[in-house]
Design an enzyme around this catalytic site. Sequence first.
Site, short mmCIF file in Angstrom:
data_model
loop_
_atom_site.label_atom_id
_atom_site.label_comp_id
_atom_site.label_asym_id
_atom_site.label_seq_id
_atom_site.Cartn_x
_atom_site.Cartn_y
_atom_site.Cartn_z
N ARG A 16 0.72 -1.63 0.29
CA ARG A 16 -0.27 -0.07 0.06
C ARG A 16 1.22 1.18 0.27
NH1 ARG A 16 -1.84 -3.11 4.19
NH2 ARG A 16 -4.54 -4.16 3.33
N HIS A 55 -2.72 2.91 -6.80
CA HIS A 55 -3.29 2.26 -6.45
C HIS A 55 -3.68 1.09 -6.76
CE1 HIS A 55 -5.47 -0.04 -2.49
NE2 HIS A 55 -6.59 -0.29 -3.19
N TYR A 65 -9.73 -10.61 -6.89
CA TYR A 65 -8.81 -10.94 -7.96
C TYR A 65 -9.15 -12.24 -8.90
CZ TYR A 65 -6.85 -7.09 -5.26
OH TYR A 65 -6.33 -6.10 -4.78
N HIS A 121 -5.12 -8.75 3.15
CA HIS A 121 -6.11 -8.51 3.39
C HIS A 121 -6.04 -9.11 5.01
CE1 HIS A 121 -6.05 -7.91 -0.79
NE2 HIS A 121 -6.27 -6.90 -0.53
N LYS A 167 -2.04 -2.34 7.67
CA LYS A 167 -2.65 -2.23 8.25
C LYS A 167 -3.55 -2.78 9.15
CE LYS A 167 -7.12 0.19 5.92
NZ LYS A 167 -7.58 -0.08 4.33
N ARG A 205 -0.93 -1.50 -6.94
CA ARG A 205 -1.08 -2.41 -6.06
C ARG A 205 -2.63 -3.97 -6.62
NH1 ARG A 205 -1.60 -4.40 -0.84
NH2 ARG A 205 -3.89 -4.86 0.06
#
Length: 360
Positions: free
Chosen positions: A205, A308, A342, A333, A229, A311
């Site tokens: 990120r 982004h 994806y 994630h 995150k 990514r």
Amino acid sequence: MSIQKNSDRKNLDQRLHLMPWFVQQFIDYKRPDLSPSTLLEYIRDYESFFGWLRAEGLSTADSIANITLLDLETLHMDSITGYRLHLTTRAEGTNTRVTVSRKLSALRSLFHYLSQIAEDENFYPLLKRNIMAKVEIKRIHKPKDTAAKLKGKILEDEELLEFVGYIYEGYGRDVEANKQAYYSFQLNRERDACIASLILNSGLRVSEVVNLNVDDLDINNKLLYVYRKGNNDETFKTPVYFREQAKDDLALYLSLRQTRYKTPKREKALFIALPNGSQEGKRMTKRAIQEMIIKYAKRFGKPYLTVHKLRHSFATDYYLQNDIYKTKEQLGHASTETTEVYAHLTDKTMSEAIERRVES
């Protein structure tokens, strides 16, 4: 501690004092589970709602801090409908469906806490009536829908390498006549190409890139240590691998980092900027990296490309060669539900690959 997380925590603490006491109690309850940036978003959403209550005369409080639990208990369903309309049609810069859903979810979390978890001195709920329990919030982010929006707007196959190559060489040819743009390009091309290459070969990120320090890089083992995150353990950095393609780009940039950007020895940041007129370099900002990618993307012929989406480009490419669980771990994630994007993105790619195999 992450630079961004530290900034968000200070901002959160400053604004929290302007909230009603029961909101302060709710935020303290949530601190162990949520990051400062998420809690800060909650505060912004409550500022919006409480400000609207006062403007509509649904609370007579002279400030947001003095709004009472009774103000919340006596709200009618019409009031919530009115607030939703305010957000979608009357607010300055009307909000998207996703934003409205998030703001209502933040209110539901607060009302649920006050009515189901928090207690007064007699062990009764703080909030006797929860109007937000009646509000249905439809799920907006479906992986398939997100994938549909991304199709055609990310880099695929050879484009990943071509974009990095364009930053190294092509952009310079395109802006050669503009002396100022060309000078900036010559100064920063190795750094800029390195950042793009790192994201396209690791899926980091932008906030993770900004927070990287030189000591977080193990170039020989193609490994980075990052604050991820949602991880509230501020003593732990997650190891993240990057592909071989980024190794040479990192080595080249590192050889220039100190001399070209006049980087003082005390500066730990991996990626450095040297502002005009400054005597020494300092950590690049999130905005600077975002604007840098947009600048190159426009000239590259992909004006919709953002940092982004780099990514997303890596994630799609990575998923074609790995399963959903490895992709989830690589991207950091919280659940595989997010990673399902994806799977949908690669449907077309996989069908095209099968056709190419048949033709050959």
